[in-house]
Design an enzyme around this catalytic site. Sequence first.
Site, mmCIF file in Angstrom:
data_model
loop_
_atom_site.group_PDB
_atom_site.id
_atom_site.type_symbol
_atom_site.label_atom_id
_atom_site.label_comp_id
_atom_site.label_asym_id
_atom_site.label_seq_id
_atom_site.Cartn_x
_atom_site.Cartn_y
_atom_site.Cartn_z
ATOM 1 N N PHE A 36 -19.117 50.873 -79.024
ATOM 2 C CA PHE A 36 -19.558 51.665 -80.168
ATOM 3 C C PHE A 36 -18.574 51.477 -81.342
ATOM 4 O O PHE A 36 -17.662 50.672 -81.297
ATOM 5 C CB PHE A 36 -19.679 53.135 -79.772
ATOM 6 C CG PHE A 36 -21.049 53.519 -79.277
ATOM 7 C CD1 PHE A 36 -21.889 52.591 -78.685
ATOM 8 C CD2 PHE A 36 -21.513 54.826 -79.393
ATOM 9 C CE1 PHE A 36 -23.156 52.935 -78.220
ATOM 10 C CE2 PHE A 36 -22.781 55.192 -78.941
ATOM 11 C CZ PHE A 36 -23.593 54.249 -78.357
ATOM 12 N N SER A 37 -18.758 52.274 -82.386
ATOM 13 C CA SER A 37 -18.026 52.069 -83.645
ATOM 14 C C SER A 37 -16.527 52.306 -83.514
ATOM 15 O O SER A 37 -16.060 52.988 -82.607
ATOM 16 C CB SER A 37 -18.593 52.984 -84.733
ATOM 17 O OG SER A 37 -19.869 52.557 -85.123
ATOM 18 N N TRP A 49 -30.759 43.223 -84.487
ATOM 19 C CA TRP A 49 -30.417 44.565 -84.972
ATOM 20 C C TRP A 49 -28.960 44.696 -85.408
ATOM 21 O O TRP A 49 -28.049 44.222 -84.728
ATOM 22 C CB TRP A 49 -30.690 45.589 -83.876
ATOM 23 C CG TRP A 49 -30.148 46.943 -84.198
ATOM 24 C CD1 TRP A 49 -28.893 47.415 -83.927
ATOM 25 C CD2 TRP A 49 -30.822 47.997 -84.897
ATOM 26 N NE1 TRP A 49 -28.749 48.703 -84.402
ATOM 27 C CE2 TRP A 49 -29.926 49.079 -84.999
ATOM 28 C CE3 TRP A 49 -32.106 48.126 -85.424
ATOM 29 C CZ2 TRP A 49 -30.273 50.281 -85.615
ATOM 30 C CZ3 TRP A 49 -32.444 49.316 -86.044
ATOM 31 C CH2 TRP A 49 -31.529 50.379 -86.126
ATOM 32 N N MET A 50 -28.739 45.424 -86.518
ATOM 33 C CA MET A 50 -27.387 45.778 -86.968
ATOM 34 C C MET A 50 -27.404 47.214 -87.456
ATOM 35 O O MET A 50 -28.361 47.658 -88.082
ATOM 36 C CB MET A 50 -26.949 44.858 -88.113
ATOM 37 C CG MET A 50 -25.585 45.221 -88.718
ATOM 38 S SD MET A 50 -25.137 44.186 -90.129
ATOM 39 C CE MET A 50 -26.222 44.878 -91.389
ATOM 40 N N GLN A 103 -22.011 47.186 -85.646
ATOM 41 C CA GLN A 103 -22.797 47.476 -84.466
ATOM 42 C C GLN A 103 -23.960 46.488 -84.404
ATOM 43 O O GLN A 103 -24.729 46.361 -85.360
ATOM 44 C CB GLN A 103 -23.314 48.914 -84.517
ATOM 45 C CG GLN A 103 -22.221 49.966 -84.411
ATOM 46 C CD GLN A 103 -21.692 50.077 -82.985
ATOM 47 O OE1 GLN A 103 -22.251 50.763 -82.159
ATOM 48 N NE2 GLN A 103 -20.599 49.372 -82.710
ATOM 49 N N GLU A 130 -20.048 61.843 -87.477
ATOM 50 C CA GLU A 130 -19.754 60.476 -87.033
ATOM 51 C C GLU A 130 -18.881 59.765 -88.064
ATOM 52 O O GLU A 130 -18.741 60.198 -89.202
ATOM 53 C CB GLU A 130 -21.054 59.680 -86.845
ATOM 54 C CG GLU A 130 -21.970 60.223 -85.757
ATOM 55 C CD GLU A 130 -23.161 59.314 -85.493
ATOM 56 O OE1 GLU A 130 -23.336 58.916 -84.332
ATOM 57 O OE2 GLU A 130 -23.906 59.005 -86.442
ATOM 58 N N ASP A 140 -23.930 50.421 -88.020
ATOM 59 C CA ASP A 140 -22.677 50.792 -88.688
ATOM 60 C C ASP A 140 -21.679 49.649 -88.896
ATOM 61 O O ASP A 140 -21.427 48.864 -87.977
ATOM 62 C CB ASP A 140 -21.948 51.855 -87.862
ATOM 63 C CG ASP A 140 -22.801 53.061 -87.568
ATOM 64 O OD1 ASP A 140 -23.948 53.108 -88.009
ATOM 65 O OD2 ASP A 140 -22.302 53.954 -86.868
#
Length: 473
Positions: free
Chosen positions: A77-78, A18-19, A37, A195, A21
């Site tokens: 997180f980002s 999974w990927m 991410q 975001e 941002d």
Amino acid sequence: MYNEQYRPQLHFSPKENWMNDPNGLVYYKGEYHLFYQYHPYSMVWGPMHWGHAVSKDLLHWEELPIALYPDELGQIFSGSAVVDAQNTSGLKTSDEDVMVAIFTHHGEDNEKQSIAYSNDCGRTWVKYEGNPVIPNPGQKDFRDPKVFWHEESGKWVMSLASGDCIRFYGSPNLIDWELLSAFGSEYGAHGGVWECPDLIQLSVEGEDQKKWVLIVSINPGGPNGGSVVQYFVGEFDGLEFVCDDSADVVKWADFGRDFYAAVTWSNLPEPTWIGWMSNWQYANQVPSEPFRSAMSIPRKLGLSRINGEFTLLQTPIDLSSLYKEVVVSNETIALKSSETYRVKLDHRQLFAQANVMDSTASEFLISFRGEQERLEIVFDRKRKEVRIDRKESGQVSFSEHFASMDRMPLAEFSDFTLILDKTSIELFVNQGSNVMTELFFPLASEFTLEFRALDGELVLENVELRHLESTWK
């Protein structure tokens, strides 16, 4: 490897799992760094890490080991990354400039901002012992720091998503931060959580001035459903962002369903950004494997005054190094009413562009047709809109939200550029002032490209159609 049924051939995707941002975009010594991410143990969203890839041309990517792992403070997180060339942080320990990553530590209902640093060109990272550098102020959604050096005020400035507004922080050293101001509680769209902010300065095309552009992703709340990127144009004095437009004005960067969390590379003189090419409405269900998600084509950014309104311009980076067979070059195509121009495509990586001249047609259609499927773009002068119809584009049943007819308001169109990959289409209209990005998952292996005019005639000039090589070769 990298030739699976739904593996993009022009866009970055991870080898597996999974990927989402893009994170930590930074340029240093000829290398573009793309962090992202990443969930290394599953094809669906899960505990977030920072994946890592590098490129010398923004097209050919080398996937590197995971840069940041979750720890006792939470998931990674980002966030963003900068080159601290003046060593304001005091974290430099080698001959290389120190890179500093600023990211959100996501704990259980507790998000705070932390930093890590690298003294070997981003290959290995050490988390700062004093993390977090900005503790949580009692807010659930408090994330995605984007940092840049503000020359006029002589400090680092951070844009941070805080609920459904943006907070700005300042720091002399990337470690000690103070709250400067907040923006957005009464501006723009508020259909979801804000975001992935970014604050950049752009020159206005044809004018001797620059404006500040604040980029904000929002989920949900897009004009066609789900995830989307909005932007605001105004002034920033090192303390506050002041928007030029009235509070109810909403400006979308991309009307397609699949462009989200887009941010720019730092330490790069020409503003360039990249976005996650998916939508939270169905990102976990798309039928690609052994990976999920890809990034958009990197795009150069500009600003133009169109009908008195400051408008973001997006131009895909130069793809000429990937040019393969010429299908059509510098041709003129004249279409009479209901006449169709057809070209058989050898494969789905295609670059297309044209100028639209002398149109009396009420609709101009661009279609990609397989044996029992089609993806269709409709330029509709009567309704003053562009539509992308992917209802019959192949696999659509994996999510109730996917089979869609998506719309972008557009009164007139003078030109278009189109980038087609195995599972995506990126459409740039009127010098990149109107953009749509959409995924599709075709079943057919052979396709025909069709141009068609309805209820009138159409002339396309300077038509270029070129197949593109895979970037994985």
